[in-house]
Design a protein around this motif. Sequence first.
Motif, PDB file in Angstrom:
ATOM      1  N   ILE A  12       6.522  -4.341   0.922  1.00  0.00           N
ATOM      2  CA  ILE A  12       6.969  -3.259   1.808  1.00  0.00           C
ATOM      3  C   ILE A  12       5.645  -1.511   1.971  1.00  0.00           C
ATOM      4  N   GLY A  13       4.713  -2.202   1.725  1.00  0.00           N
ATOM      5  CA  GLY A  13       3.911  -1.433   2.334  1.00  0.00           C
ATOM      6  C   GLY A  13       3.475   0.069   0.875  1.00  0.00           C
ATOM      7  N   GLU A  14       4.006  -0.319  -0.287  1.00  0.00           N
ATOM      8  CA  GLU A  14       3.553   0.930  -0.579  1.00  0.00           C
ATOM      9  C   GLU A  14       2.742   0.511  -1.881  1.00  0.00           C
ATOM     10  N   GLY A  15       2.566   1.361  -3.044  1.00  0.00           N
ATOM     11  CA  GLY A  15       1.903   0.542  -4.037  1.00  0.00           C
ATOM     12  C   GLY A  15       0.136   0.734  -3.860  1.00  0.00           C
ATOM     13  N   ASP A  16      -0.434  -0.033  -4.715  1.00  0.00           N
ATOM     14  CA  ASP A  16      -1.546   0.135  -4.538  1.00  0.00           C
ATOM     15  C   ASP A  16      -1.818  -1.825  -4.659  1.00  0.00           C
ATOM     16  N   GLY A  73     -12.478  -6.605  -3.214  1.00  0.00           N
ATOM     17  CA  GLY A  73     -13.384  -6.145  -4.155  1.00  0.00           C
ATOM     18  C   GLY A  73     -12.996  -4.351  -4.838  1.00  0.00           C
ATOM     19  N   GLU A  74     -11.757  -4.134  -4.194  1.00  0.00           N
ATOM     20  CA  GLU A  74     -11.902  -2.569  -3.959  1.00  0.00           C
ATOM     21  C   GLU A  74      -9.448  -2.685  -4.400  1.00  0.00           C
ATOM     22  N   LYS A  75      -9.832  -1.340  -4.978  1.00  0.00           N
ATOM     23  CA  LYS A  75      -7.976  -1.535  -5.347  1.00  0.00           C
ATOM     24  C   LYS A  75      -8.617   0.107  -3.536  1.00  0.00           C
ATOM     25  N   VAL A  76      -6.663  -0.642  -2.744  1.00  0.00           N
ATOM     26  CA  VAL A  76      -6.326   0.521  -1.997  1.00  0.00           C
ATOM     27  C   VAL A  76      -5.105   0.944  -1.753  1.00  0.00           C
ATOM     28  N   PRO A  77      -4.699   1.405  -0.864  1.00  0.00           N
ATOM     29  CA  PRO A  77      -3.069   1.440  -0.479  1.00  0.00           C
ATOM     30  C   PRO A  77      -2.359   0.067   0.194  1.00  0.00           C
ATOM     31  N   ALA A  78      -1.567  -0.733  -0.580  1.00  0.00           N
ATOM     32  CA  ALA A  78      -0.785  -1.765  -0.127  1.00  0.00           C
ATOM     33  C   ALA A  78      -1.213  -1.953   1.869  1.00  0.00           C
ATOM     34  N   LEU A  79      -0.706  -0.602   2.386  1.00  0.00           N
ATOM     35  CA  LEU A  79      -0.968  -0.164   3.395  1.00  0.00           C
ATOM     36  C   LEU A  79      -1.386  -0.368   4.501  1.00  0.00           C
ATOM     37  N   ALA A 115      -4.543  -2.302   3.376  1.00  0.00           N
ATOM     38  CA  ALA A 115      -4.792  -4.171   3.192  1.00  0.00           C
ATOM     39  C   ALA A 115      -4.247  -5.205   3.976  1.00  0.00           C
ATOM     40  N   LEU A 116      -2.432  -4.164   4.310  1.00  0.00           N
ATOM     41  CA  LEU A 116      -1.699  -5.216   4.789  1.00  0.00           C
ATOM     42  C   LEU A 116      -2.333  -5.081   6.518  1.00  0.00           C
ATOM     43  N   THR A 117      -2.532  -4.217   6.773  1.00  0.00           N
ATOM     44  CA  THR A 117      -3.297  -3.516   7.642  1.00  0.00           C
ATOM     45  C   THR A 117      -4.387  -4.583   8.476  1.00  0.00           C
ATOM     46  N   LYS A 118      -5.314  -4.088   7.548  1.00  0.00           N
ATOM     47  CA  LYS A 118      -6.347  -5.015   7.927  1.00  0.00           C
ATOM     48  C   LYS A 118      -6.066  -6.252   8.391  1.00  0.00           C
ATOM     49  N   GLU A 119      -4.688  -7.019   7.741  1.00  0.00           N
ATOM     50  CA  GLU A 119      -5.280  -8.800   7.961  1.00  0.00           C
ATOM     51  C   GLU A 119      -4.104  -8.828   8.951  1.00  0.00           C
ATOM     52  N   GLY A 120      -3.349  -7.758   9.922  1.00  0.00           N
ATOM     53  CA  GLY A 120      -2.994  -7.987  10.877  1.00  0.00           C
ATOM     54  C   GLY A 120      -1.462  -8.536  10.278  1.00  0.00           C
ATOM     55  N   LEU A 121      -0.812  -7.654   9.112  1.00  0.00           N
ATOM     56  CA  LEU A 121       0.382  -8.128   8.464  1.00  0.00           C
ATOM     57  C   LEU A 121       1.372  -6.425   8.849  1.00  0.00           C
ATOM     58  N   PHE A 122       2.306  -7.253   8.120  1.00  0.00           N
ATOM     59  CA  PHE A 122       3.509  -5.642   8.801  1.00  0.00           C
ATOM     60  C   PHE A 122       3.877  -5.450   7.614  1.00  0.00           C
ATOM     61  N   PRO A 123       4.495  -4.162   6.794  1.00  0.00           N
ATOM     62  CA  PRO A 123       5.367  -4.105   5.609  1.00  0.00           C
ATOM     63  C   PRO A 123       6.450  -4.792   6.036  1.00  0.00           C
ATOM     64  N   ILE A 124       8.022  -5.541   5.331  1.00  0.00           N
ATOM     65  CA  ILE A 124       9.130  -5.021   5.046  1.00  0.00           C
ATOM     66  C   ILE A 124       9.750  -4.886   4.846  1.00  0.00           C
ATOM     67  N   THR A 125      11.366  -4.573   5.504  1.00  0.00           N
ATOM     68  CA  THR A 125      12.296  -4.053   5.120  1.00  0.00           C
ATOM     69  C   THR A 125      13.179  -5.072   3.935  1.00  0.00           C
ATOM     70  N   LEU A 126      13.253  -4.022   2.791  1.00  0.00           N
ATOM     71  CA  LEU A 126      14.048  -5.493   2.146  1.00  0.00           C
ATOM     72  C   LEU A 126      15.838  -4.510   2.711  1.00  0.00           C
ATOM     73  N   THR A 127      16.332  -6.137   2.746  1.00  0.00           N
ATOM     74  CA  THR A 127      18.251  -5.653   2.694  1.00  0.00           C
ATOM     75  C   THR A 127      18.786  -6.632   2.150  1.00  0.00           C
ATOM     76  N   ALA A 128      20.341  -6.020   2.441  1.00  0.00           N
ATOM     77  CA  ALA A 128      20.742  -7.202   1.248  1.00  0.00           C
ATOM     78  C   ALA A 128      20.053  -8.205  -0.134  1.00  0.00           C
ATOM     79  N   LYS A 129      20.118  -7.950  -1.069  1.00  0.00           N
ATOM     80  CA  LYS A 129      19.754  -9.210  -2.479  1.00  0.00           C
ATOM     81  C   LYS A 129      18.834  -8.813  -2.289  1.00  0.00           C
ATOM     82  N   GLU A 130      17.669  -8.374  -1.826  1.00  0.00           N
ATOM     83  CA  GLU A 130      15.829  -9.198  -1.563  1.00  0.00           C
ATOM     84  C   GLU A 130      15.405  -8.144  -2.177  1.00  0.00           C
ATOM     85  N   GLY A 131      15.581  -7.172  -2.784  1.00  0.00           N
ATOM     86  CA  GLY A 131      14.607  -6.801  -3.685  1.00  0.00           C
ATOM     87  C   GLY A 131      15.520  -7.059  -5.487  1.00  0.00           C
ATOM     88  N   LEU A 132      16.325  -7.226  -5.164  1.00  0.00           N
ATOM     89  CA  LEU A 132      16.760  -8.176  -7.124  1.00  0.00           C
ATOM     90  C   LEU A 132      16.658  -9.512  -7.050  1.00  0.00           C
TER      91      LEU A 132
END
Length: 508
Positions: free
Chosen positions: A156-160, A165-171, A173-190
């Motif tokens: 979801i683009g949060e956390g590290d 070779g580096e620790k970076v914010p998730a967002l 890294a996702l941006t550099k790889e052309g990926l987008f955070p997803i919005t979790l809907t029913a049941k998915e987080g669980l």
Amino acid sequence: MVLLNGQTLTFEEVNRVLFDEVKVGFSDESLRKVEESRKAVEKIVEDERIVYGITTGFGKFSDVYIGKEDVETLQLNLIRSHACGIGEPFPEVLSRAMLLLRANALLKGFSGVRPVVIERLLDLVNAKIHPVIPQQGSLGASGDLAPLSHLALALIGEGDVFYKGEKVPALTALTKEGLFPITLTAKEGLALINGTQAMTAMGVVAYLEAEKLAYQSEYIAAMTIEGLRGIIDAFDEDIHLARGYREQVEVARRIRDHLADSQLTTRQGELRVQDAYSIRCIPQVHGATWQALNYVKEKLEIEMNAATDNPLIFNNGEKVLSGGNFHGQPIAFAMDFLAIAMAELANISERRIERLVNPQLNDLPPFLSPEPGLQSGAMIMQYAAASLVSENKTLAHPASVDSIPSSANQEDHVSMGTIGSRHAHQVITNARRVLAIETICAMQAAEIRGTDLMAQATKQFLKEAREVAPFIAKDRIFSNDIEAVTSWLKGASLPAGQSSKDHSRTKA
């Protein structure tokens, strides 16, 4: 490429993904199952049915109804609130393994997630974006909730994350790889966090390392036998067939193979009638460790392909059942067994080290010293090995015999399997250092006897090890030698031709 389907993931495939960085995908058939179960979840939400984790809260809050307008908020709150991991992060390879195993479990089609969730998990694997996941904080039931919540944060683009070779914010890294955070809907987080993938990932990596070390221990033990002019008769096949344990028979066979052309072994009665147990009982003790490894491998292979979240969706949503597949007890037992088995592999190795350095137990220079008295030689290396095996005895105390209630006593029995898996891996790390010390001492003893008299197999092993730890011609800082040989054992390929009819060859 390794194609996942939720059913047939093997150790060999996991090994390739983790250590050879092979790309991962999924089969079309498994995706159809995922889509069917997702439709069932969406219908439950639309029909406003009361189903745990989909339209209710979690744990003790399972009786609280959540309306369909709040299902996305429910899943987001779940991930954020459950990301309570503490301590040092797991190594990147463990984070990578968790991503792989969670994706494989969701592909079974019992969890009700959208395909995009699985796709994003595998995107992270293939882009080598590895969530930063603290090692501590899981009870090993209700799933590895805290560790897997940190994994889910990355989606979801949060956390590290660890990235290049580096620790970076998730967002980032996702941006550099052309990926987008997803919005979790029913049941998915669980579905993402209700599983055993932290303990299983740790178990898989621990097993791969343990299997390799167990093979290496036989070469090291064979070299010790040469250094002590051990009696080869104790490895005669008839002795081991008479008892009947397959693994014991195989260890004895491999030791005979390693020493087939050695001129340093003796026959019973030639120098002595019997060797000490740490030499004579190598097949029995190492064989018992292999029995434990076989048990552990079997359980991990099942768990790698298991549906471990709650609830599970069957018959296109006609049957949605709450159960307890997230409970880590099978893996907790396996990890405790692994720790005990590998602690004993180190234990008997330390006893062989003692026989190599103690002048009262052999005819070698005291402590293998080049100048006894003025130079201490391997004296304190044995101390270090003794310290490690003593530490292993505390780490091998079963984690699975403990439990503590949680979630207001709704979750009143837990496995502590993740603690067990972490302890097992530490035992293996310690055991590798003990066997590194035995390697150094065994090489010294064998060279004092004469390398020209060694078997070809052990001579080759010695030759490779000597590239990282030279002959002890005078005292030096032996900590450097121990760490060098330890690193070599962890990274080296098994000697050519090393395999067994019953054990797969692995790289770890």
